[in-house]
Design a protein around this motif. Structure first.
Motif, PDB file in Angstrom:
ATOM      1  N   GLY A 131      -9.893  -2.078  36.099  1.00 25.76           N
ATOM      2  CA  GLY A 131      -8.937  -1.074  36.531  1.00 25.76           C
ATOM      3  C   GLY A 131      -8.612  -1.213  38.013  1.00 25.76           C
ATOM      4  O   GLY A 131      -8.766  -2.292  38.594  1.00 25.76           O
ATOM      5  N   SER A 132      -8.157  -0.128  38.634  1.00 25.32           N
ATOM      6  CA  SER A 132      -7.979   1.199  38.078  1.00 25.32           C
ATOM      7  C   SER A 132      -6.748   1.269  37.174  1.00 25.32           C
ATOM      8  O   SER A 132      -5.973   0.304  37.096  1.00 25.32           O
ATOM      9  N   LYS A 133      -6.553   2.415  36.540  1.00 24.29           N
ATOM     10  CA  LYS A 133      -5.389   2.611  35.679  1.00 24.29           C
ATOM     11  C   LYS A 133      -4.101   2.395  36.466  1.00 24.29           C
ATOM     12  O   LYS A 133      -3.182   1.705  35.992  1.00 24.29           O
ATOM     13  N   ASP A 134      -4.015   2.978  37.664  1.00 21.43           N
ATOM     14  CA  ASP A 134      -2.793   2.849  38.462  1.00 21.43           C
ATOM     15  C   ASP A 134      -2.548   1.402  38.876  1.00 21.43           C
ATOM     16  O   ASP A 134      -1.406   0.935  38.894  1.00 21.43           O
ATOM     17  N   HIS A 135      -3.598   0.686  39.218  1.00 19.68           N
ATOM     18  CA  HIS A 135      -3.472  -0.733  39.568  1.00 19.68           C
ATOM     19  C   HIS A 135      -2.952  -1.521  38.374  1.00 19.68           C
ATOM     20  O   HIS A 135      -2.037  -2.356  38.512  1.00 19.68           O
ATOM     21  N   ASN A 136      -3.514  -1.253  37.201  1.00 18.12           N
ATOM     22  CA  ASN A 136      -3.097  -1.988  36.007  1.00 18.12           C
ATOM     23  C   ASN A 136      -1.638  -1.728  35.654  1.00 18.12           C
ATOM     24  O   ASN A 136      -0.915  -2.632  35.228  1.00 18.12           O
ATOM     25  N   VAL A 137      -1.210  -0.485  35.821  1.00 24.43           N
ATOM     26  CA  VAL A 137       0.199  -0.150  35.530  1.00 24.43           C
ATOM     27  C   VAL A 137       1.128  -0.964  36.433  1.00 24.43           C
ATOM     28  O   VAL A 137       2.129  -1.532  35.983  1.00 24.43           O
ATOM     29  N   LYS A 138       0.786  -1.050  37.720  1.00 25.54           N
ATOM     30  CA  LYS A 138       1.617  -1.803  38.655  1.00 25.54           C
ATOM     31  C   LYS A 138       1.595  -3.296  38.346  1.00 25.54           C
ATOM     32  O   LYS A 138       2.611  -3.990  38.479  1.00 25.54           O
ATOM     33  N   MET A 139       0.450  -3.807  37.930  1.00 28.30           N
ATOM     34  CA  MET A 139       0.346  -5.220  37.577  1.00 28.30           C
ATOM     35  C   MET A 139       1.169  -5.537  36.338  1.00 28.30           C
ATOM     36  O   MET A 139       1.864  -6.572  36.274  1.00 28.30           O
ATOM     37  N   ARG A 140       1.116  -4.657  35.341  1.00 29.88           N
ATOM     38  CA  ARG A 140       1.913  -4.890  34.123  1.00 29.88           C
ATOM     39  C   ARG A 140       3.406  -4.826  34.437  1.00 29.88           C
ATOM     40  O   ARG A 140       4.195  -5.614  33.904  1.00 29.88           O
ATOM     41  N   SER A 141       3.776  -3.898  35.296  1.00 33.27           N
ATOM     42  CA  SER A 141       5.196  -3.791  35.677  1.00 33.27           C
ATOM     43  C   SER A 141       5.649  -5.051  36.398  1.00 33.27           C
ATOM     44  O   SER A 141       6.760  -5.545  36.170  1.00 33.27           O
ATOM     45  N   ARG A 142       4.801  -5.586  37.255  1.00 30.64           N
ATOM     46  CA  ARG A 142       5.151  -6.813  37.977  1.00 30.64           C
ATOM     47  C   ARG A 142       5.316  -7.976  37.000  1.00 30.64           C
ATOM     48  O   ARG A 142       6.233  -8.791  37.132  1.00 30.64           O
ATOM     49  N   ALA A 143       4.410  -8.041  36.028  1.00 35.17           N
ATOM     50  CA  ALA A 143       4.506  -9.110  35.032  1.00 35.17           C
ATOM     51  C   ALA A 143       5.820  -9.014  34.255  1.00 35.17           C
ATOM     52  O   ALA A 143       6.495 -10.029  34.015  1.00 35.17           O
ATOM     53  N   LEU A 144       6.217  -7.814  33.889  1.00 31.75           N
ATOM     54  CA  LEU A 144       7.455  -7.629  33.122  1.00 31.75           C
ATOM     55  C   LEU A 144       8.678  -8.101  33.895  1.00 31.75           C
ATOM     56  O   LEU A 144       9.622  -8.651  33.316  1.00 31.75           O
ATOM     57  N   THR A 145       8.683  -7.904  35.221  1.00 36.31           N
ATOM     58  CA  THR A 145       9.827  -8.350  36.018  1.00 36.31           C
ATOM     59  C   THR A 145       9.944  -9.877  36.027  1.00 36.31           C
ATOM     60  O   THR A 145      10.985 -10.422  36.366  1.00 36.31           O
ATOM     61  N   GLN A 146       8.859 -10.551  35.652  1.00 33.89           N
ATOM     62  CA  GLN A 146       8.859 -12.019  35.602  1.00 33.89           C
ATOM     63  C   GLN A 146       8.937 -12.528  34.164  1.00 33.89           C
ATOM     64  O   GLN A 146       8.688 -13.705  33.895  1.00 33.89           O
ATOM     65  N   GLY A 147       9.271 -11.599  33.249  1.00 32.21           N
ATOM     66  CA  GLY A 147       9.409 -11.996  31.843  1.00 32.21           C
ATOM     67  C   GLY A 147       8.088 -12.219  31.150  1.00 32.21           C
ATOM     68  O   GLY A 147       8.017 -12.937  30.144  1.00 32.21           O
ATOM     69  N   LEU A 148       7.030 -11.589  31.669  1.00 29.28           N
ATOM     70  CA  LEU A 148       5.689 -11.782  31.112  1.00 29.28           C
ATOM     71  C   LEU A 148       5.079 -10.452  30.693  1.00 29.28           C
ATOM     72  O   LEU A 148       5.509  -9.377  31.122  1.00 29.28           O
ATOM     73  N   SER A 149       4.073 -10.545  29.834  1.00 29.32           N
ATOM     74  CA  SER A 149       3.344  -9.364  29.386  1.00 29.32           C
ATOM     75  C   SER A 149       1.870  -9.566  29.700  1.00 29.32           C
ATOM     76  O   SER A 149       1.260 -10.540  29.267  1.00 29.32           O
ATOM     77  N   LEU A 150       1.283  -8.646  30.483  1.00 29.38           N
ATOM     78  CA  LEU A 150      -0.115  -8.747  30.876  1.00 29.38           C
ATOM     79  C   LEU A 150      -0.939  -7.720  30.110  1.00 29.38           C
ATOM     80  O   LEU A 150      -0.592  -6.542  30.057  1.00 29.38           O
ATOM     81  N   SER A 151      -2.016  -8.169  29.497  1.00 29.97           N
ATOM     82  CA  SER A 151      -2.908  -7.272  28.776  1.00 29.97           C
ATOM     83  C   SER A 151      -4.326  -7.797  28.875  1.00 29.97           C
ATOM     84  O   SER A 151      -4.587  -8.824  29.505  1.00 29.97           O
ATOM     85  N   GLU A 152      -5.263  -7.106  28.237  1.00 31.39           N
ATOM     86  CA  GLU A 152      -6.657  -7.562  28.224  1.00 31.39           C
ATOM     87  C   GLU A 152      -6.821  -8.876  27.485  1.00 31.39           C
ATOM     88  O   GLU A 152      -7.846  -9.549  27.613  1.00 31.39           O
ATOM     89  N   TRP A 153      -5.786  -9.254  26.711  1.00 31.18           N
ATOM     90  CA  TRP A 153      -5.882 -10.470  25.889  1.00 31.18           C
ATOM     91  C   TRP A 153      -5.326 -11.704  26.580  1.00 31.18           C
ATOM     92  O   TRP A 153      -5.648 -12.834  26.208  1.00 31.18           O
ATOM     93  N   GLY A 154      -4.459 -11.502  27.553  1.00 33.43           N
ATOM     94  CA  GLY A 154      -3.901 -12.667  28.224  1.00 33.43           C
ATOM     95  C   GLY A 154      -2.593 -12.335  28.918  1.00 33.43           C
ATOM     96  O   GLY A 154      -2.163 -11.172  28.993  1.00 33.43           O
ATOM     97  N   LEU A 155      -1.948 -13.366  29.419  1.00 34.39           N
ATOM     98  CA  LEU A 155      -0.644 -13.254  30.065  1.00 34.39           C
ATOM     99  C   LEU A 155       0.327 -14.062  29.227  1.00 34.39           C
ATOM    100  O   LEU A 155       0.270 -15.298  29.204  1.00 34.39           O
ATOM    101  N   THR A 156       1.195 -13.382  28.519  1.00 34.57           N
ATOM    102  CA  THR A 156       2.087 -14.044  27.569  1.00 34.57           C
ATOM    103  C   THR A 156       3.541 -13.830  27.957  1.00 34.57           C
ATOM    104  O   THR A 156       3.857 -12.992  28.801  1.00 34.57           O
ATOM    105  N   LYS A 157       4.428 -14.589  27.302  1.00 31.39           N
ATOM    106  CA  LYS A 157       5.855 -14.338  27.476  1.00 31.39           C
ATOM    107  C   LYS A 157       6.188 -13.001  26.832  1.00 31.39           C
ATOM    108  O   LYS A 157       5.636 -12.657  25.790  1.00 31.39           O
TER     109      LYS A 157
END
Length: 586
Positions: A259-285
């Motif tokens: 975490g934290s939850k807020d950090h993870n939310v910002k990281m996922r949002s950043r990944a989406l702006t690059q056409g990616l999806s970030l999760s506990e399983w990996g970084l995918t398109k």
């Protein structure tokens, strides 16, 4: 059992006897026995074997027998029987600030109070205020204490949680087939209090890992047991969760569950702006059908969390600062500062000995500091107004100064001792010793230890501390807000004005690493450091083991973005000596 642990049992016996209405002389004997034991110099085991423990003033036959039993067996049937005879609710009430055994017995006898729930009910009904010796203010304080107790009951001090988690991680690493194992969650981020424990393991075969985790010593109950996830309740009441993942997913999961939850939310949002999806399983398109699931086809192979940050165009972000503030923006702009590490410390200044309320002598404290690899150790026993902590009179502190000077001159110690004091800041902001005494010391830690009620008035308490910081003999401010984590809030204080006063007067501010304090709070340190305040990480040690509290202090300093250069006690002995002399000459 060592001296400190045995003394704690004696202290609790005294308290339990008081709760049962025992003879005051007997109660006092146990409390005095605990005090005498903590200040006993030399090896306890040697005294026991030589049969000379009874020579210590205040140690009668009964005390000697109980101390010997605890030392040799780590248990005491008398203590266990006594504890079982007292209603658990009465013991629980001792955790309410300001509520001692005598008042608890009065509440029990007059109002039939035997639990926190009943205590709350009689307070809300106004019955406590009507009792002789209580009153409206006491009733209000009790209700506030109960509220804090309820709010904090599900959290644990970082130090205590870490002590429980470390052997579990080491045990997981020894299970055959385990490739990686780590703590996660708020413990890994170094938050001052922790709700539960999170563990993550990389292994291809989760079965042996799950079996070890759910059957390890200290597990009171298995609350959930799946193929790759398990939850247990430990005997101390903490909940611990385990997840087992393949190695290829380990660092993605570690980042996610730290975490934290807020950090993870910002990281996922950043990944989406690059056409990616970030999760506990990996970084995918983003449009990959496997995204967000166990079969995720990651676009990178992560051999560390740094690889995840790099792929998203960020410099590495240490776990301690992942709080969803501005860490991502700063990591995008450039490398983050090299944060302080435990090995950077070369000594500490806020430490107590048997001269006041510590349990170790000057020599014993110096030897413990040497084992930590330190170059110096400051001794700052309490000043005279802290009578509850056996504060030193003017004559006593000057005698201690002479003893420290003589020890340094003798070259018997490898660690250099500095002679200081933890000097009380009195109600008006004056110091507890006069200038002639303070002038003979190497440094002064100025702290508030009384009249906390004044803290309800933010302006008055701020003025009081600012005035102390303006005193030319003060070197550093000790535990700035007076808070005790999970027990009481700090007094109202204008931190910005305190920081400004420290800067204006060239004073340091302590980061008190005692587990219940961790004060000044990490949320204030970035501003303080940016304004030019020098931090001092002090353990507030009252025993040799207490010196190790600096580990928690370093974590809090890292959360506050502090570097080695911003912490005074990372400096070598020569530089520290020169700086303290320069301050004293002003």
């Amino acid at each position: 059992m060592d001296k400190a642990a045995i003394a704690a049992v004696l202290e609790e016996i005294g308290t339990l006897l008081e709760l049962t209405g025992e003879n005051p002389f007997k109660v006092r004997a146990y409390h005095n026995g605990a005090r005498n034991l903590t200040t006993l110099e030399g090896d306890l085991g040697e005294r026991i074997e030589a049969g000379t423990l009874g020579d210590v003033p205040g140690f009668g036959e009964a005390l000697v027998e109980k101390i010997t039993t605890l030392y040799r067996t780590d248990s005491l049937p008398y203590y266990e029987k006594l504890k079982a005879s007292v209603e658990p609710g009465l013991i629980e009430m001792l955790g309410v600030p300001g509520l001692g055994p005598k008042k608890i017995m009065t509440l029990h006898q007059k109002l039939g109070v035997d639990s926190l729930a009943k205590l709350k009910a009689v307070c809300e009904a106004g019955k406590v205020a009507a009792l002789a010796g209580f009153g409206e203010k006491t009733q209000e304080n009790i209700l506030a204490g109960i509220k804090n107790s309820e709010a904090y009951s599900r959290r644990h001090l970082w130090w205590e949680a870490w002590a429980i988690a470390e052997p579990i991680v080491e045990g997981l690493r020894q299970v055959p087939g385990v490739e990686r194992a780590s703590q996660a969650g708020s413990l890994r981020r170094g938050l001052e209090t922790v709700g539960d424990l999170d563990f993550l393991v990389a292994a291809e075969k989760p079965g042996p890992v799950m079996k070890w985790f759910t059957t390890q010593p200290g597990v009171a109950e298995v609350t959930n047991h799946g193929e790759t996830k398990a939850s247990v309740r430990l005997t101390d009441g903490m909940q611990a969760d385990l997840r087992v993942v393949p190695l290829k997913q380990f660092y993605f999961a570690l980042h996610h569950f730290t975490g934290s939850k807020d950090h993870n939310v910002k990281m996922r949002s950043r990944a989406l702006t690059q056409g990616l999806s970030l999760s506990e399983w990996g970084l995918t398109k983003k449009d990959d059908p496997t995204a967000g699931g166990p079969g995720a086809q990651s676009v990178i192979t992560a051999r560390s969390e740094d690889d995840i940050f790099k792929k998203l165009g960020l410099h590495p972000i240490p776990p301690e600062v992942r709080e969803g503030l501005d860490e991502i923006e700063r990591a995008e702009a450039g490398p983050l500062p090299r944060l302080i590490e435990p090995g950077d410390l070369r000594g500490a200044f806020h430490n107590h000995t048997t001269a006041s309320d510590g349990s170790a002598s000057l020599e014993e404290m110096a030897a413990a500091a040497e084992k930590l690899g330190w170059e110096y150790l400051g001794i700052a026993d309490h000043s005279k107004s802290s009578f509850q902590a056996h504060g030193l009179s003017e004559e006593q502190v000057l005698e201690q100064v002479e003893k420290i000077r003589a020890l340094n001159k003798s070259k018997k110690l490898k660690v250099h001792l500095f002679a200081g004091t933890e000097c009380d800041i009195l109600k008006d902001g004056e110091l507890d010793y006069d200038d002639d005494v303070l002038a003979k010391l190497d440094y002064v830690v100025a702290s508030v230890h009384n009249r906390y009620g004044q803290g309800a008035d933010e302006a008055a308490m701020t003025t009081r501390i600012v005035r102390a910081l303006e005193h030319p003999r003060v070197t550093m401010l000790g535990h700035a807000t007076g808070r005790l984590l999970l027990q009481r809030e700090g007094y109202a204080l204008n931190i910005a004005k305190i920081i400004d006063a420290a800067v204006a007067n060239g004073k340091m501010i302590e980061l008190n690493a005692q587990p219940q304090r961790l004060d000044l709070d990490w949320r204030h340190w970035r501003r303080a450091a940016e304004r030019g305040v020098m931090c001092v990480i002090n353990p507030d040690a009252h025993s040799t083991d207490g010196l190790e509290y600096v580990r928690g202090g370093v974590l809090i300093a890292r959360k506050g973005w502090l570097t080695k250069e911003q912490v005074f006690n990372t400096r070598p002995l020569g530089e520290v000596t020169k700086h303290l002399k320069k301050l004293a000459a002003k």
